[in-house]
Design a protein around this motif. Structure first.
Motif, mmCIF file in Angstrom:
data_model
loop_
_atom_site.group_PDB
_atom_site.id
_atom_site.type_symbol
_atom_site.label_atom_id
_atom_site.label_comp_id
_atom_site.label_asym_id
_atom_site.label_seq_id
_atom_site.Cartn_x
_atom_site.Cartn_y
_atom_site.Cartn_z
ATOM 1 N N MET A 194 0.820 -1.205 0.000
ATOM 2 C CA MET A 194 0.000 0.000 0.000
ATOM 3 C C MET A 194 0.858 1.260 0.000
ATOM 4 O O MET A 194 0.495 2.270 -0.614
ATOM 5 N N SER A 195 2.007 1.180 0.670
ATOM 6 C CA SER A 195 2.932 2.318 0.671
ATOM 7 C C SER A 195 3.452 2.587 -0.738
ATOM 8 O O SER A 195 3.575 3.747 -1.160
ATOM 9 N N ASP A 196 3.757 1.515 -1.467
ATOM 10 C CA ASP A 196 4.217 1.662 -2.848
ATOM 11 C C ASP A 196 3.145 2.318 -3.705
ATOM 12 O O ASP A 196 3.426 3.180 -4.545
ATOM 13 N N ALA A 211 -1.539 10.149 0.169
ATOM 14 C CA ALA A 211 -1.245 9.619 1.494
ATOM 15 C C ALA A 211 -1.666 8.151 1.590
ATOM 16 O O ALA A 211 -2.554 7.694 0.857
ATOM 17 N N LEU A 212 -1.032 7.442 2.518
ATOM 18 C CA LEU A 212 -1.356 6.024 2.712
ATOM 19 C C LEU A 212 -2.834 5.853 3.088
ATOM 20 O O LEU A 212 -3.501 4.919 2.630
ATOM 21 N N GLY A 213 -3.352 6.763 3.887
ATOM 22 C CA GLY A 213 -4.752 6.689 4.286
ATOM 23 C C GLY A 213 -5.702 6.831 3.101
ATOM 24 O O GLY A 213 -6.807 6.268 3.111
ATOM 25 N N MET A 222 -9.886 1.728 -1.095
ATOM 26 C CA MET A 222 -10.253 0.306 -1.110
ATOM 27 C C MET A 222 -11.383 -0.027 -0.147
ATOM 28 O O MET A 222 -12.204 -0.898 -0.442
ATOM 29 N N ASN A 223 -11.435 0.681 0.977
ATOM 30 C CA ASN A 223 -12.387 0.304 2.020
ATOM 31 C C ASN A 223 -13.559 1.263 2.177
ATOM 32 O O ASN A 223 -14.656 0.836 2.553
ATOM 33 N N VAL A 245 -5.527 6.477 -7.758
ATOM 34 C CA VAL A 245 -5.097 5.359 -6.913
ATOM 35 C C VAL A 245 -5.352 4.022 -7.622
ATOM 36 O O VAL A 245 -4.493 3.123 -7.607
ATOM 37 N N GLN A 246 -6.518 3.880 -8.242
ATOM 38 C CA GLN A 246 -6.842 2.636 -8.939
ATOM 39 C C GLN A 246 -5.895 2.389 -10.102
ATOM 40 O O GLN A 246 -5.524 1.243 -10.386
#
Length: 336
Positions: free
Chosen positions: A1-3, A11-13, A19-20, A33-34
């Motif tokens: 996820m960091s990658d 941001a990671l969040g 996704m969630n 992101v996708q």
């Protein structure tokens, strides 16, 4: 996820929300992101997510025998309900093997699935056990636990046996045989009791039980040889405890003098196995509504997952129905 976050420049969040909780992310960011996920070939690790959050979006179903389309129907119904609740279904086949059944149950618990549906082999251990799983919610399908520790869905097997015999009696058949066994199998014993009840309600009708060692085609052929040896006219109607038994008996008997199906010998099977309608002589059968059983069982499991261990353990009983075909109706039946 960091990658993924670095590649998308977010941001990671934001990756986690994409996704969630996608409704929390703008469409432009979500697409970015996708695209990064697709380009990097990222696949989320649901097992790790379950460990971290204590929740899972997956349920498992352990089926006694996937070669029987009845269990395929159960899985299809369970999958439909699971998806309505945003859950995924993983299927495991016990292949009529107790050791494999135990392994499948343990595997699902070790994988920390949200819950398990179990269509088990008929054993005293399953009937009486209160510890099939230690902490994972479990619902039984096509089986009722005597212990009362598990919710479940079952077919009214006595009603099914009654309907099968009554159908033959209504056609004027008076010398019936019930093919099925061993009687250690609860469903077979209950189907026989139902057939006996129908006969008892109709004076002048007789019923003989021809016990088999199993419910498959070879067992039906063996029973057919037994009936053939007794001679034409001994029976004019057969209730088989499974479609496989019915098909095996028909393979031996039909075409022999005095054993034409259904002129001399009307036959009703059980299960509504998919091939029963496609056999050389389409088999009249009792349908247990496998898809409905799967849907109801999955909903009971969802109730337990959402409501916790205090959820009432109920057993839902579904009445099976007769599907008449050529093996009992002859030319009066027409394929749709």
């Amino acid at each position: 996820m960091s990658d993924v976050a670095r590649h998308a420049g977010v941001a990671l969040g934001t990756v986690s929300n994409t996704m969630n909780n996608p409704d929390k992310v703008s469409e432009a960011t979500r697409r970015k992101v996708q695209a990064a996920i697709a380009e990097l070939g990222f696949i989320r690790n649901d097992a790790a997510r379950s460990l971290a959050t204590g929740t899972s979006s997956t349920i498992g179903i352990v089926l006694a025998d996937l070669s029987n389309s009845f269990f395929v129907d159960i899985a299809r119904g369970a999958d439909a309900t699971a998806r309505q609740h945003g859950m995924n279904l993983i299927i495991a086949n016990s292949d009529v093997d107790l050791a494999k059944q135990s392994m499948n149950i343990s595997l699902f618990e070790e994988s920390r699935v949200a819950g398990v549906l179990l269509a088990p082999l008929d054993t005293a251990y399953v009937r009486g056990s209160a510890t099939l799983l230690r902490s994972t919610p479990l619902v039984l399908v096509n089986f009722a636990a005597e212990s009362g520790h598990y919710a479940g869905v079952v077919a009214d097997e006595e009603h099914g046996g009654y309907e099968a015999a009554q159908h033959l009696i209504g056609l004027g058949r008076t010398r019936l045989a019930f093919l099925g066994g061993p009687l250690l199998l609860t469903a077979v014993a209950q189907r026989l009791e139902g057939a006996r009840a129908a006969v008892a309600a109709n004076p002048g009708v007789t019923l003989e039980h021809i016990e088999t060692r199993g419910l498959n085609i070879p067992h039906g052929r063996h029973a057919g040889q037994d009936i053939l040896a007794r001679g034409a006219g001994t029976f004019d109607g057969l209730v088989a405890a499974s479609d496989l038994l019915a098909v095996g008996a028909i393979q031996i008997l039909d075409g022999k003098p005095g054993f034409d199906v259904p002129t001399d010998l009307a036959v009703v099977g059980y299960d509504n196995n998919h091939f029963a309608s496609e056999s050389a002589i389409p088999v009249s059968t009792i349908s247990q509504h496998g898809e409905e059983m799967g849907r109801v069982a999955a909903q009971l499991l969802m109730n337990e997952i959402q409501g916790g261990p205090t959820t009432i353990k109920q057993t839902v009983v579904i009445k099976p129905d007769l599907i008449p075909r050529r093996s009992s109706l002859g030319d009066a039946w027409r394929r749709d």
